[in-house]
Design a protein around this motif. Structure first.
Motif, PDB file in Angstrom:
ATOM      1  N   SER A 132     -58.176  -0.289 -77.420  1.00  0.00           N
ATOM      2  CA  SER A 132     -58.032   1.134 -77.122  1.00  0.00           C
ATOM      3  C   SER A 132     -56.784   1.414 -76.301  1.00  0.00           C
ATOM      4  O   SER A 132     -56.082   2.409 -76.518  1.00  0.00           O
ATOM      5  CB  SER A 132     -59.273   1.640 -76.377  1.00  0.00           C
ATOM      6  N   VAL A 133     -56.503   0.534 -75.344  1.00  0.00           N
ATOM      7  CA  VAL A 133     -55.319   0.705 -74.496  1.00  0.00           C
ATOM      8  C   VAL A 133     -54.045   0.573 -75.327  1.00  0.00           C
ATOM      9  O   VAL A 133     -53.089   1.344 -75.144  1.00  0.00           O
ATOM     10  CB  VAL A 133     -55.332  -0.317 -73.337  1.00  0.00           C
ATOM     11  N   ARG A 134     -54.021  -0.380 -76.246  1.00  0.00           N
ATOM     12  CA  ARG A 134     -52.843  -0.522 -77.118  1.00  0.00           C
ATOM     13  C   ARG A 134     -52.617   0.739 -77.945  1.00  0.00           C
ATOM     14  O   ARG A 134     -51.482   1.229 -78.078  1.00  0.00           O
ATOM     15  CB  ARG A 134     -53.015  -1.735 -78.041  1.00  0.00           C
ATOM     16  N   THR A 135     -53.695   1.277 -78.502  1.00  0.00           N
ATOM     17  CA  THR A 135     -53.587   2.497 -79.310  1.00  0.00           C
ATOM     18  C   THR A 135     -53.085   3.664 -78.476  1.00  0.00           C
ATOM     19  O   THR A 135     -52.211   4.432 -78.905  1.00  0.00           O
ATOM     20  CB  THR A 135     -54.947   2.849 -79.935  1.00  0.00           C
ATOM     21  N   ALA A 136     -53.625   3.802 -77.262  1.00  0.00           N
ATOM     22  CA  ALA A 136     -53.220   4.909 -76.383  1.00  0.00           C
ATOM     23  C   ALA A 136     -51.756   4.789 -75.983  1.00  0.00           C
ATOM     24  O   ALA A 136     -51.043   5.795 -75.871  1.00  0.00           O
ATOM     25  CB  ALA A 136     -54.108   4.938 -75.144  1.00  0.00           C
ATOM     26  N   THR A 137     -51.277   3.558 -75.772  1.00  0.00           N
ATOM     27  CA  THR A 137     -49.885   3.342 -75.378  1.00  0.00           C
ATOM     28  C   THR A 137     -48.933   3.795 -76.478  1.00  0.00           C
ATOM     29  O   THR A 137     -47.953   4.507 -76.231  1.00  0.00           O
ATOM     30  CB  THR A 137     -49.646   1.855 -75.065  1.00  0.00           C
ATOM     31  N   SER A 140     -52.413   3.982 -68.801  1.00  0.00           N
ATOM     32  CA  SER A 140     -53.168   3.904 -67.544  1.00  0.00           C
ATOM     33  C   SER A 140     -54.418   4.770 -67.589  1.00  0.00           C
ATOM     34  O   SER A 140     -55.472   4.383 -67.070  1.00  0.00           O
ATOM     35  CB  SER A 140     -52.281   4.311 -66.365  1.00  0.00           C
ATOM     36  N   THR A 141     -54.317   5.946 -68.223  1.00  0.00           N
ATOM     37  CA  THR A 141     -55.479   6.831 -68.325  1.00  0.00           C
ATOM     38  C   THR A 141     -56.592   6.180 -69.131  1.00  0.00           C
ATOM     39  O   THR A 141     -57.751   6.148 -68.705  1.00  0.00           O
ATOM     40  CB  THR A 141     -55.091   8.168 -68.978  1.00  0.00           C
ATOM     41  N   LEU A 142     -56.250   5.631 -70.298  1.00  0.00           N
ATOM     42  CA  LEU A 142     -57.260   5.023 -71.155  1.00  0.00           C
ATOM     43  C   LEU A 142     -57.850   3.790 -70.491  1.00  0.00           C
ATOM     44  O   LEU A 142     -59.059   3.561 -70.556  1.00  0.00           O
ATOM     45  CB  LEU A 142     -56.649   4.665 -72.518  1.00  0.00           C
ATOM     46  N   HIS A 143     -57.007   3.006 -69.824  1.00  0.00           N
ATOM     47  CA  HIS A 143     -57.515   1.809 -69.131  1.00  0.00           C
ATOM     48  C   HIS A 143     -58.509   2.200 -68.050  1.00  0.00           C
ATOM     49  O   HIS A 143     -59.579   1.589 -67.918  1.00  0.00           O
ATOM     50  CB  HIS A 143     -56.355   1.023 -68.513  1.00  0.00           C
ATOM     51  N   ASP A 144     -58.186   3.219 -67.248  1.00  0.00           N
ATOM     52  CA  ASP A 144     -59.079   3.646 -66.175  1.00  0.00           C
ATOM     53  C   ASP A 144     -60.394   4.182 -66.725  1.00  0.00           C
ATOM     54  O   ASP A 144     -61.479   3.895 -66.189  1.00  0.00           O
ATOM     55  CB  ASP A 144     -58.402   4.729 -65.332  1.00  0.00           C
ATOM     56  N   ALA A 198     -61.822   3.459 -69.685  1.00  0.00           N
ATOM     57  CA  ALA A 198     -62.600   2.383 -70.295  1.00  0.00           C
ATOM     58  C   ALA A 198     -63.168   1.442 -69.233  1.00  0.00           C
ATOM     59  O   ALA A 198     -64.311   0.985 -69.350  1.00  0.00           O
ATOM     60  CB  ALA A 198     -61.727   1.608 -71.283  1.00  0.00           C
ATOM     61  N   GLU A 199     -62.371   1.157 -68.209  1.00  0.00           N
ATOM     62  CA  GLU A 199     -62.857   0.291 -67.130  1.00  0.00           C
ATOM     63  C   GLU A 199     -64.044   0.942 -66.419  1.00  0.00           C
ATOM     64  O   GLU A 199     -65.039   0.266 -66.099  1.00  0.00           O
ATOM     65  CB  GLU A 199     -61.742   0.012 -66.134  1.00  0.00           C
ATOM     66  N   THR A 200     -63.948   2.238 -66.174  1.00  0.00           N
ATOM     67  CA  THR A 200     -65.063   2.959 -65.552  1.00  0.00           C
ATOM     68  C   THR A 200     -66.312   2.865 -66.415  1.00  0.00           C
ATOM     69  O   THR A 200     -67.406   2.576 -65.919  1.00  0.00           O
ATOM     70  CB  THR A 200     -64.692   4.437 -65.335  1.00  0.00           C
ATOM     71  N   GLY A 201     -66.157   3.103 -67.723  1.00  0.00           N
ATOM     72  CA  GLY A 201     -67.298   3.016 -68.625  1.00  0.00           C
ATOM     73  C   GLY A 201     -67.921   1.644 -68.604  1.00  0.00           C
ATOM     74  O   GLY A 201     -69.152   1.500 -68.536  1.00  0.00           O
TER      75      GLY A 201
END
Length: 274
Positions: free
Chosen positions: A113-118, A241-245, A247-250
């Motif tokens: 997901s982070v790769r896609t968001a980047t 950074s947004t997607l990582h935060d 997903a990490e929260t989830g």
């Protein structure tokens, strides 16, 4: 069931609680990024404002029905059981898997997901401030998709309305300040204890706050997207950074729920730890 011992579960729980403590303050640049928002809001094109309003409506629809964001859960199930068909209750089977296996699949989903968001952030950064109208709903969709897939990894069904509220609360947690984070953790405690409190279910106004704080967090992105090269770099960085935060929260919140429910199971059945 191949569950962890009480000692292991308590250790895992302490790690999640330590992570929660670390979330009690905003990163410096995130704070700074909200400063220019009042000024930027005045010069933001109407098309961007319209997309923000649409995103608010879509989150409301997602809570009620899942809207366009409900995912194909079989794609996640195949990662757990690649050699089997998926006509039976895969979700129940996932609930009985070791926590380490759940973490493994969830971590893979986060990386993807982070790769896609980047890539998406860099692409929409090319067009400057006007492509923000495209970026907002795309990033929202990626965030909801990642959180739903993570929920499946820990044995929870995002098709249930209560789970969709939990997911939006995770979004809200990511973009809240220290006071908001503390309040949301308290809200989610009813989920961690296996309850579905009417108070949490009634707090649907929270999804509006999610979108507006998302909008605030785009403050610096709006500034730097006016410069073509910077728009690409900052678009990629902010989305990543947004997607990582998110997903990490989830992952942390769903891990906590699964750990708490297993500890509760040990208590109720009085299974001796080993």
């Amino acid at each position: 069931m191949d569950h962890e011992s009480v000692e292991v579960l308590k250790k895992e729980l302490s790690q999640v609680e330590e992570w929660e403590k670390e979330q009690k303050d905003l990163w410096f640049w995130e704070k700074l990024g909200r400063l220019p928002f009042a000024l930027l809001d005045r010069i933001t094109p109407k098309v961007v404002q319209d997309k923000i309003g649409l995103a608010i409506d879509e989150l409301g629809s997602y809570i009620q029905t899942g809207g366009q964001y409900l995912i194909n859960e079989k794609q996640v199930y195949r990662q757990f059981f690649p050699q089997q068909d998926h006509e039976r209750d895969d979700l129940k089977l996932i609930r009985d898997l070791p926590l380490s296996r759940m973490d493994e699949i969830a971590s893979g989903i986060i990386r993807s997901s982070v790769r896609t968001a980047t890539v998406q952030g860099a692409t929409t950064g090319i067009g400057g401030i006007f492509t923000l109208a495209i970026d907002i709903p795309l990033l929202l969709g990626l965030s909801l998709k990642a959180l739903q897939e993570i929920s499946l990894c820990y044995g929870y069904d995002p098709k249930e309305r209560s789970e969709r509220i939990f997911i939006v609360k995770c979004l809200q947690f990511t973009s809240s300040d220290i006071v908001g984070k503390k309040a949301i953790i308290e809200d989610l405690s009813s989920f961690h204890s296996g309850e579905r409190s009417g108070q949490v279910m009634s707090q649907l106004e929270g999804w509006r706050e999610v979108v507006f704080t998302y909008r605030d967090n785009f403050g610096w992105k709006k500034l730097f997207q006016m410069i073509p090269i910077a728009g690409i770099l900052f678009g990629a960085f902010i989305n990543r950074s947004t997607l990582h935060d998110v997903a990490e929260t989830g992952m942390m919140m769903y891990r906590k729920r699964r750990i708490m429910e297993r500890l509760k199971l040990y208590e109720s059945t009085q299974i001796p730890s080993s």
